[in-house]
Scaffold this motif. Sequence first.
Motif, mmCIF file in Angstrom:
data_model
loop_
_atom_site.group_PDB
_atom_site.id
_atom_site.type_symbol
_atom_site.label_atom_id
_atom_site.label_comp_id
_atom_site.label_asym_id
_atom_site.label_seq_id
_atom_site.Cartn_x
_atom_site.Cartn_y
_atom_site.Cartn_z
ATOM 1 N N LEU A 125 0.808 -1.219 0.000
ATOM 2 C CA LEU A 125 0.000 0.000 0.000
ATOM 3 C C LEU A 125 0.839 1.267 0.000
ATOM 4 C CD1 LEU A 125 -2.758 -1.060 2.576
ATOM 5 C CD2 LEU A 125 -3.089 -0.687 0.130
ATOM 6 N N GLY A 126 2.168 1.126 -0.051
ATOM 7 C CA GLY A 126 3.027 2.309 -0.111
ATOM 8 C C GLY A 126 4.247 2.256 0.769
ATOM 9 N N GLY A 127 4.327 1.255 1.643
ATOM 10 C CA GLY A 127 5.487 1.135 2.507
ATOM 11 C C GLY A 127 5.170 1.498 3.949
ATOM 12 N N PHE A 269 -16.314 2.016 2.566
ATOM 13 C CA PHE A 269 -15.965 2.372 1.186
ATOM 14 C C PHE A 269 -15.705 1.152 0.305
ATOM 15 C CE2 PHE A 269 -14.928 6.205 3.629
ATOM 16 C CZ PHE A 269 -15.646 7.138 2.904
ATOM 17 N N GLY A 270 -15.838 -0.052 0.836
ATOM 18 C CA GLY A 270 -15.717 -1.245 0.006
ATOM 19 C C GLY A 270 -14.416 -2.001 0.149
ATOM 20 N N GLY A 271 -13.565 -1.626 1.120
ATOM 21 C CA GLY A 271 -12.316 -2.354 1.328
ATOM 22 C C GLY A 271 -11.092 -1.502 1.080
ATOM 23 N N ARG A 276 -7.746 2.982 -0.385
ATOM 24 C CA ARG A 276 -6.403 3.468 -0.744
ATOM 25 C C ARG A 276 -6.493 4.694 -1.644
ATOM 26 N NH1 ARG A 276 -2.586 -0.091 -4.634
ATOM 27 N NH2 ARG A 276 -4.550 -0.014 -5.777
ATOM 28 N N VAL A 277 -7.433 4.702 -2.580
ATOM 29 C CA VAL A 277 -7.611 5.848 -3.479
ATOM 30 C C VAL A 277 -8.030 7.077 -2.673
ATOM 31 C CG1 VAL A 277 -8.899 6.752 -5.444
ATOM 32 C CG2 VAL A 277 -8.182 4.354 -5.426
ATOM 33 N N SER A 310 0.810 2.812 6.274
ATOM 34 C CA SER A 310 1.396 3.227 4.997
ATOM 35 C C SER A 310 0.966 4.623 4.581
ATOM 36 C CB SER A 310 1.015 2.220 3.902
ATOM 37 O OG SER A 310 -0.397 2.122 3.756
ATOM 38 N N THR A 311 0.381 5.376 5.514
ATOM 39 C CA THR A 311 -0.076 6.738 5.255
ATOM 40 C C THR A 311 0.962 7.738 5.762
ATOM 41 O OG1 THR A 311 -2.406 6.098 5.437
ATOM 42 C CG2 THR A 311 -1.887 8.424 5.804
#
Length: 368
Positions: A125-127, A269-271, A276-277, A310-311
């Motif tokens: 997901l980005g690290g 939001f569906g998972g 992630r978006v 990962s944020t």
Amino acid sequence: MRIERVTLHTAELQYAGDAYAFAGGRSYQQFTSSVVTLATVEGIEGYGEVCPCGPSYMPAFAKGLPACLDQLVPAVLGQDPRQTVAIDDVMEQALCGHAYAKAAIDLACWDLLGKAAGLPVYTLLGGLLNDSMPLHRIVPLADPETMAQTLDTFRAEGYRHFQIKLGHAMPEDRALLRRLATSIQPEETWVGDVNGAWRRDEALRFSRALAELDIYLEQPCADYDACRSVRRHGAHPVKLDESLNTLADVRRAMEDDAMDAMALKVSKFGGLTRSRVIRDLCVDAGIPMTIEDAWGSGIATAAYAHLAASTPTRCLLNTTDLHRYNTTQLAHGAPDVQQGRMTLSERPGLGVEPDLGRLGEPVRQWSV
């Protein structure tokens, strides 16, 4: 890699406190959690968990989830679970809406993707940008003395972020928060969560009367436009939650300058694929987020914790340890919690395994 079998278990999660109470007279002591297992022809299994916070909190109904899966599972059987966007598209074609049901499958796909890659989901997901994440603790709605005692207990356990449930008549809430706020420490973050209980005029009167308090107001009104007005004319930053149910809702709130922060509940939001978006959109716009879910045990907690980890730190307001809100645990390997902060392991996938002894016999099972 192909999905050859899907299994659904359900279990009841008992709230660890007396009652989880919030605005509108809503109060729960037990929540129905659904755990989905995706098994592949290679013998690898992935797990997803969804647990709505009762039937009257958000557009999600635990007892309806098996019926939704009856529509979704035939569409995903035989698909490659590592292709998360493709799976999301297949589910969208199979069933309109019901994002929470799709989330259960989506989370299990990300667990499988991580296991297949030999990597924790946060890496995909980005690290790992936060090896330790601040947790907020929810103080349920009760009489002022009980809420003050609950707050003191959480503070003694090391928590420094607090979500204070509001939702009495506005003058009572005003007096309540003024009383509780005498204990605010400089390093603490406070959110007054109204869960949409007030009219716009009430929210504005509350905010102006307590303008000196350094707090967020979360979802002060049920109506989006009323919340936007409070954001523009009140004295406090506004955090949105129930008004946001789709990516389009989030984009609209940004375009309208209607929020200072948001609650990103992954199952709503569906998972992870869609969350992630939204996460990345908020990071680009500089909107801090509480990354969490409505309820759940260790699998649900692990899923949103990987997104939080990962944020970028500047946009992670906090997350939460929902698995510790329950007397029952449905999984092994849940994220570790110490002194009001949460850490994840380096195990591949979500890093958790369901406790099949507690889950019992499957409610449904589908296979190719």
